[in-house]
Motif scaffolding. Structure first.
Motif, mmCIF file in Angstrom:
data_model
loop_
_atom_site.group_PDB
_atom_site.id
_atom_site.type_symbol
_atom_site.label_atom_id
_atom_site.label_comp_id
_atom_site.label_asym_id
_atom_site.label_seq_id
_atom_site.Cartn_x
_atom_site.Cartn_y
_atom_site.Cartn_z
ATOM 1 N N VAL A 283 0.845 -1.191 0.000
ATOM 2 C CA VAL A 283 0.000 0.000 0.000
ATOM 3 C C VAL A 283 0.884 1.246 0.000
ATOM 4 O O VAL A 283 1.962 1.263 0.597
ATOM 5 C CB VAL A 283 -0.963 0.036 1.207
ATOM 6 C CG1 VAL A 283 -1.990 -1.069 1.108
ATOM 7 C CG2 VAL A 283 -0.213 -0.042 2.524
ATOM 8 N N SER A 284 0.403 2.286 -0.664
ATOM 9 C CA SER A 284 1.147 3.540 -0.672
ATOM 10 C C SER A 284 1.046 4.272 0.654
ATOM 11 O O SER A 284 1.880 5.144 0.964
ATOM 12 C CB SER A 284 0.645 4.440 -1.804
ATOM 13 O OG SER A 284 -0.730 4.752 -1.615
ATOM 14 N N ASP A 285 0.037 3.913 1.460
ATOM 15 C CA ASP A 285 -0.177 4.505 2.783
ATOM 16 C C ASP A 285 -1.175 3.612 3.506
ATOM 17 O O ASP A 285 -2.204 3.240 2.930
ATOM 18 C CB ASP A 285 -0.733 5.926 2.642
ATOM 19 C CG ASP A 285 -0.779 6.698 3.948
ATOM 20 O OD1 ASP A 285 -0.457 6.122 5.001
ATOM 21 O OD2 ASP A 285 -1.145 7.896 3.909
ATOM 22 N N TYR A 286 -0.878 3.257 4.750
ATOM 23 C CA TYR A 286 -1.813 2.473 5.544
ATOM 24 C C TYR A 286 -2.779 3.448 6.215
ATOM 25 O O TYR A 286 -2.438 4.096 7.207
ATOM 26 C CB TYR A 286 -1.058 1.633 6.560
ATOM 27 C CG TYR A 286 -1.911 0.933 7.613
ATOM 28 C CD1 TYR A 286 -3.271 0.692 7.431
ATOM 29 C CD2 TYR A 286 -1.333 0.479 8.807
ATOM 30 C CE1 TYR A 286 -4.034 0.052 8.391
ATOM 31 C CE2 TYR A 286 -2.075 -0.177 9.774
ATOM 32 C CZ TYR A 286 -3.431 -0.373 9.565
ATOM 33 O OH TYR A 286 -4.183 -1.015 10.527
ATOM 34 N N VAL A 287 -3.976 3.555 5.649
ATOM 35 C CA VAL A 287 -4.993 4.463 6.170
ATOM 36 C C VAL A 287 -6.082 3.642 6.838
ATOM 37 O O VAL A 287 -6.663 2.745 6.219
ATOM 38 C CB VAL A 287 -5.585 5.340 5.054
ATOM 39 C CG1 VAL A 287 -6.711 6.218 5.605
ATOM 40 C CG2 VAL A 287 -4.495 6.208 4.440
ATOM 41 N N SER B 149 -3.804 8.122 8.537
ATOM 42 C CA SER B 149 -2.611 7.362 8.208
ATOM 43 C C SER B 149 -2.018 6.717 9.456
ATOM 44 O O SER B 149 -1.825 7.372 10.483
ATOM 45 C CB SER B 149 -1.553 8.265 7.563
ATOM 46 O OG SER B 149 -0.358 7.538 7.329
ATOM 47 N N GLU C 238 2.123 8.395 6.478
ATOM 48 C CA GLU C 238 1.949 8.709 5.061
ATOM 49 C C GLU C 238 2.984 8.029 4.162
ATOM 50 O O GLU C 238 3.185 8.449 3.021
ATOM 51 C CB GLU C 238 1.977 10.224 4.837
ATOM 52 C CG GLU C 238 0.930 10.966 5.656
ATOM 53 C CD GLU C 238 0.960 12.460 5.449
ATOM 54 O OE1 GLU C 238 0.242 12.936 4.543
ATOM 55 O OE2 GLU C 238 1.687 13.147 6.182
ATOM 56 N N PRO D 231 4.646 4.285 2.357
ATOM 57 C CA PRO D 231 4.234 2.948 1.909
ATOM 58 C C PRO D 231 4.601 1.888 2.951
ATOM 59 O O PRO D 231 5.523 2.069 3.756
ATOM 60 C CB PRO D 231 5.044 2.739 0.618
ATOM 61 C CG PRO D 231 5.511 4.090 0.220
ATOM 62 C CD PRO D 231 5.672 4.873 1.483
ATOM 63 N N SER E 230 -14.421 7.505 1.690
ATOM 64 C CA SER E 230 -13.538 7.022 0.630
ATOM 65 C C SER E 230 -14.334 6.824 -0.654
ATOM 66 O O SER E 230 -15.506 6.444 -0.632
ATOM 67 C CB SER E 230 -12.863 5.704 1.025
ATOM 68 O OG SER E 230 -13.818 4.679 1.182
ATOM 69 N N ARG F 270 -6.200 12.227 0.655
ATOM 70 C CA ARG F 270 -5.062 11.636 -0.052
ATOM 71 C C ARG F 270 -5.528 10.541 -0.983
ATOM 72 O O ARG F 270 -6.643 10.027 -0.848
ATOM 73 C CB ARG F 270 -4.052 11.065 0.948
ATOM 74 C CG ARG F 270 -4.537 9.799 1.645
ATOM 75 C CD ARG F 270 -3.714 9.503 2.881
ATOM 76 N NE ARG F 270 -3.893 10.555 3.854
ATOM 77 C CZ ARG F 270 -2.910 11.036 4.621
ATOM 78 N NH1 ARG F 270 -1.700 10.549 4.496
ATOM 79 N NH2 ARG F 270 -3.137 11.998 5.488
ATOM 80 N N VAL G 279 -4.719 6.697 -2.224
ATOM 81 C CA VAL G 279 -4.069 5.487 -1.720
ATOM 82 C C VAL G 279 -4.137 4.396 -2.778
ATOM 83 O O VAL G 279 -5.222 4.049 -3.269
ATOM 84 C CB VAL G 279 -4.737 4.994 -0.423
ATOM 85 C CG1 VAL G 279 -4.069 3.701 0.053
ATOM 86 C CG2 VAL G 279 -4.632 6.058 0.665
ATOM 87 N N ALA H 123 -3.271 0.379 -3.675
ATOM 88 C CA ALA H 123 -3.033 -0.925 -3.071
ATOM 89 C C ALA H 123 -2.926 -1.974 -4.166
ATOM 90 O O ALA H 123 -3.774 -2.032 -5.063
ATOM 91 C CB ALA H 123 -4.149 -1.289 -2.094
#
Length: 229
Positions: A36-40, A45, A49, A51, A186, A220, A222, A224
């Motif tokens: 993932v580019s960010d765990y939200v 986050s 912010e 990965p 989202s 943001r 994201v 995945a």
């Protein structure tokens, strides 16, 4: 990079075992490894912010009971924790041809920062396969002795070429002396190709969320990328 270590090790372990079982039809084991580019989580986050890697492994019995483990890198600032490892047990049942019900107890654990560990009871009711209502409750949110509720609705709408439009909105509610309540949301697109899947989502929170968590709750995108079955 230290936030990747446990998640990467878990990913290797989990990805090695299921390939042996994948030759069997209707295996009770399922697994997934995700970058993932960010765990939200609930609009905020959990990886500063950055990965990270995530991995999960689940056993599901024919009667609908299941148990599993899931892990991710996290970054809450200097020092521990660098990882989150969750264990869960639950039960999933079709109440009718159009309604499915799932109830699960999830144990959030943070190695090196056990004061943050807590349990949460999570129920998800799915209607006509595409619409869901989630209600979660903890009496010790974040290890704080705080009662907290989370209520969320979701929808997954089929699009051409096997894409899905995924929509969600949730409300986190806490004891007054712990935090203000806030809303997360989202909007995303997802698609699967056999063992592989990808999603791209635009996520965020309302003003209260940004007041509480600052930049970690800003809007943001994201990405995945997953492999699993």
């Amino acid at each position: 990079m230290k936030s990747f270590k446990l998640a990467a090790s878990l990913a290797v372990l989990l990805s090695a075992v299921p390939f042996v079982a994948s030759a069997q039809e209707e295996s009770p084991f399922s697994w997934e490894v995700t970058a993932v580019s960010d765990y939200v989580w609930r609009g905020v986050s959990q990886s500063d912010e950055d990965p990270t890697l995530q991995a999960g492994f689940t056993y599901t019995s024919a009667s609908g009971f299941y148990a599993g483990v899931w892990g991710s890198g996290v970054d809450f600032g200097p020092g521990d924790p660098n990882t989150e490892v969750d264990g869960f047990i639950g039960y999933n049942v079709d109440l009718s041809d159009a309604v499915n019900f799932d109830v699960m107890i999830n144990r959030y654990t943070y190695p090196g920062a056990s004061d943050l560990n807590f349990n949460e009871l999570i129920t998800t009711t799915t209607f006509a396969e595409n619409y869901s209502l989630t209600v979660a409750y903890s009496n010790d949110f974040g290890g704080s002795d705080t009662k907290a509720w989370y209520v969320a609705g979701g929808a997954s709408i089929g699009l051409p070429n096997d894409f899905s439009l995924d929509l969600g909105v949730g409300r986190s509610m806490f004891d007054d002396d712990y935090s203000d309540d806030y809303t997360d949301w989202s909007v995303g697109l997802s698609r699967s190709w056999g063992l592989f899947s990808a999603s791209l989502a635009y996520v965020g929170t309302d003003g209260s969320g940004r007041d509480i968590f600052g930049d970690l709750a800003d809007d943001r995108v994201v990405l995945a990328l997953s492999i699993g079955q």
